[in-house]
Each structure stands twice: as structure tokens, then as C-alpha cells.
Design a protein around this motif. Structure first.
Motif, mmCIF file in Angstrom:
data_model
loop_
_atom_site.group_PDB
_atom_site.id
_atom_site.type_symbol
_atom_site.label_atom_id
_atom_site.label_comp_id
_atom_site.label_asym_id
_atom_site.label_seq_id
_atom_site.Cartn_x
_atom_site.Cartn_y
_atom_site.Cartn_z
ATOM 1 N N THR A 30 0.836 -1.197 0.000
ATOM 2 C CA THR A 30 0.000 0.000 0.000
ATOM 3 C C THR A 30 0.870 1.245 0.000
ATOM 4 O OG1 THR A 30 -0.163 0.208 2.409
ATOM 5 C CG2 THR A 30 -1.820 -1.173 1.308
ATOM 6 N N PHE A 31 0.291 2.311 -0.484
ATOM 7 C CA PHE A 31 0.917 3.626 -0.445
ATOM 8 C C PHE A 31 -0.152 4.628 -0.051
ATOM 9 C CE2 PHE A 31 1.589 7.782 -2.290
ATOM 10 C CZ PHE A 31 2.860 8.088 -1.816
ATOM 11 N N THR A 32 0.179 5.498 0.882
ATOM 12 C CA THR A 32 -0.705 6.590 1.267
ATOM 13 C C THR A 32 0.070 7.889 1.139
ATOM 14 O OG1 THR A 32 -1.821 5.159 2.857
ATOM 15 C CG2 THR A 32 -2.191 7.531 3.084
ATOM 16 N N GLY A 33 -0.439 8.803 0.326
ATOM 17 C CA GLY A 33 0.192 10.103 0.141
ATOM 18 C C GLY A 33 -0.501 11.151 0.984
ATOM 19 N N LEU A 34 0.300 12.084 1.501
ATOM 20 C CA LEU A 34 -0.196 13.162 2.353
ATOM 21 C C LEU A 34 0.075 14.514 1.713
ATOM 22 C CD1 LEU A 34 1.337 11.945 5.748
ATOM 23 C CD2 LEU A 34 -0.930 11.415 4.822
ATOM 24 N N VAL A 35 -0.731 15.500 2.052
ATOM 25 C CA VAL A 35 -0.481 16.870 1.618
ATOM 26 C C VAL A 35 0.707 17.379 2.426
ATOM 27 C CG1 VAL A 35 -1.396 19.208 1.479
ATOM 28 C CG2 VAL A 35 -2.922 17.252 1.100
ATOM 29 N N ARG A 36 1.684 17.922 1.717
ATOM 30 C CA ARG A 36 2.881 18.430 2.396
ATOM 31 C C ARG A 36 3.226 19.815 1.882
ATOM 32 N NH1 ARG A 36 7.090 18.222 -1.234
ATOM 33 N NH2 ARG A 36 6.785 16.744 -2.928
ATOM 34 N N ASP A 37 4.031 20.512 2.654
ATOM 35 C CA ASP A 37 4.579 21.785 2.207
ATOM 36 C C ASP A 37 5.618 21.450 1.153
ATOM 37 O OD1 ASP A 37 5.742 24.258 1.830
ATOM 38 O OD2 ASP A 37 5.899 24.714 3.956
ATOM 39 N N SER A 38 5.521 22.058 -0.002
ATOM 40 C CA SER A 38 6.404 21.719 -1.116
ATOM 41 C C SER A 38 7.851 22.107 -0.864
ATOM 42 C CB SER A 38 5.905 22.394 -2.397
ATOM 43 O OG SER A 38 6.009 23.797 -2.267
ATOM 44 N N GLY A 39 8.104 22.956 0.136
ATOM 45 C CA GLY A 39 9.466 23.364 0.418
ATOM 46 C C GLY A 39 9.960 24.457 -0.510
ATOM 47 N N ASP A 40 9.084 24.974 -1.364
ATOM 48 C CA ASP A 40 9.473 26.077 -2.244
ATOM 49 C C ASP A 40 9.579 27.359 -1.415
ATOM 50 O OD1 ASP A 40 9.435 24.318 -4.350
ATOM 51 O OD2 ASP A 40 7.428 24.885 -5.037
ATOM 52 N N THR A 41 9.698 28.475 -2.079
ATOM 53 C CA THR A 41 9.889 29.743 -1.371
ATOM 54 C C THR A 41 8.663 30.148 -0.560
ATOM 55 O OG1 THR A 41 9.178 30.913 -3.367
ATOM 56 C CG2 THR A 41 11.556 30.604 -3.040
ATOM 57 N N GLN A 42 7.493 29.739 -0.967
ATOM 58 C CA GLN A 42 6.291 30.096 -0.216
ATOM 59 C C GLN A 42 5.905 28.960 0.728
ATOM 60 O OE1 GLN A 42 3.188 30.826 -2.992
ATOM 61 N NE2 GLN A 42 3.264 28.813 -3.889
ATOM 62 N N CYS A 43 5.230 29.283 1.785
ATOM 63 C CA CYS A 43 4.795 28.290 2.766
ATOM 64 C C CYS A 43 3.393 27.819 2.379
ATOM 65 C CB CYS A 43 4.795 28.913 4.158
ATOM 66 S SG CYS A 43 4.507 27.706 5.455
ATOM 67 N N VAL A 44 3.293 26.560 1.966
ATOM 68 C CA VAL A 44 2.028 26.005 1.511
ATOM 69 C C VAL A 44 1.165 25.658 2.720
ATOM 70 C CG1 VAL A 44 0.962 24.082 0.283
ATOM 71 C CG2 VAL A 44 3.033 25.127 -0.621
#
Length: 149
Positions: A30-44
Motif C-alpha cells: 500500500t501507499f498513502t500520500g499526504l499533503v505536504r509543504d512543497s518546500g518552495d519559497t512560499q509556505c504552503v
């Protein structure tokens, strides 16, 4: 089985349902994906996901069928959420049953990689600075090509 939904899902219940695939099943990946902060310049702070109803399910069905032709897949389950999701919320679940672990791992990874590049989902990142649509990553496209997509 495929579900495109706004509500959260229970990974334990999904795993339990996959276990009922029969006595010949020797592995479940199984795989479960989560919403994460992309780590780009803006804070998601979250995401907003849209999809093409009808077409999305058709594409995912095709991915499962392709996985079944390539590997020993006894049962597969894909859940993908749409709508507004906050950081750390579950976004996607892929589960695959097989007679052996190698087939289960490969099919699960293939389906997840193909979802990223083939299924008609559109993702918008939400942040304090506003919203912006996310484009496919070159690394996701490369993974898809590695599978022969």
C-alpha cells in the motif's frame, strides 16, 4: 475498485478489505500520500484538487488493467481525494494484492507513478501569498517514462 471523493478514508479499513482477496494472496503493498509543504519559497497551507469526472475513473481503470497484465495483481484499490485539503491530510491511497511481494510492490509503485502523470487531476497550492496551479515535475515524468508510459 476506484473512488474519487472529498471525504477522508480509513487506511486500516482499506487494508482489511484487501486482505479478503483470497487464500492465494501472499502480499499486500500500500501507499498513502499526504499533503505536504512543497518546500518552495512560499509556505504552503494546503491544496485544492480538481479532476475530470468520468475520464479520471476511466484512466485509473486502465492503469489497474495494465498493472494486472504486467504483474500478478489479485485486487487493487485506488482512492484519490479532491477539493480543499490541508497539510498532512491524506490525499491518495493505492493498495495492491498479489501472490508475491515483488509483484505487489511493483504494481503499487507503477499505479502511483502513473497516477501522477496520466490521470486528469489538477492541483493548486494554497499559501499566504495566494494560489497557484502546480505543473508536473520533471522527475514524475521521468518515472513514468521508466515504466514505458
Amino acid at each position: 475498485m476506484i473512488s474519487i471523493q472529498t471525504e477522508d478514508f480509513d487506511t486500516g479499513a482499506e487494508y482489511a478489505a484487501l486482505r479478503e482477496s483470497g487464500a492465494g494472496t501472499g502480499a499486500i503493498a500500500t501507499f498513502t500520500g499526504l499533503v505536504r509543504d512543497s518546500g518552495d519559497t512560499q509556505c504552503v497551507s494546503g491544496l485544492f484538487l480538481e479532476h475530470y469526472p468520468g475520464m479520471t475513473e476511466q484512466v485509473i481503470t486502465g492503469l489497474i488493467e495494465e498493472a494486472t497484465q504486467r504483474w500478478d495483481v489479485r485486487k487493487a484499490r485506488v482512492i484519490h481525494r479532491v477539493g480543499r485539503l490541508l497539510l498532512q491530510e491524506q490525499i491518495v491511497f493505492v493498495g495492491v494484492c498479489s501472490g508475491h511481494r515483488g509483484d505487489a510492490f511493483a504494481a503499487c509503485e507503477f499505479i502511483m507513478d502513473a497516477l501522477k502523470t496520466s490521470a486528469p487531476f489538477w492541483k493548486k497550492e494554497l499559501s499566504e501569498d495566494g494560489e497557484h496551479w502546480v505543473e508536473q515535475k520533471a522527475s514524475d515524468v521521468a518515472r513514468g517514462k521508466a515504466w514505458g508510459e
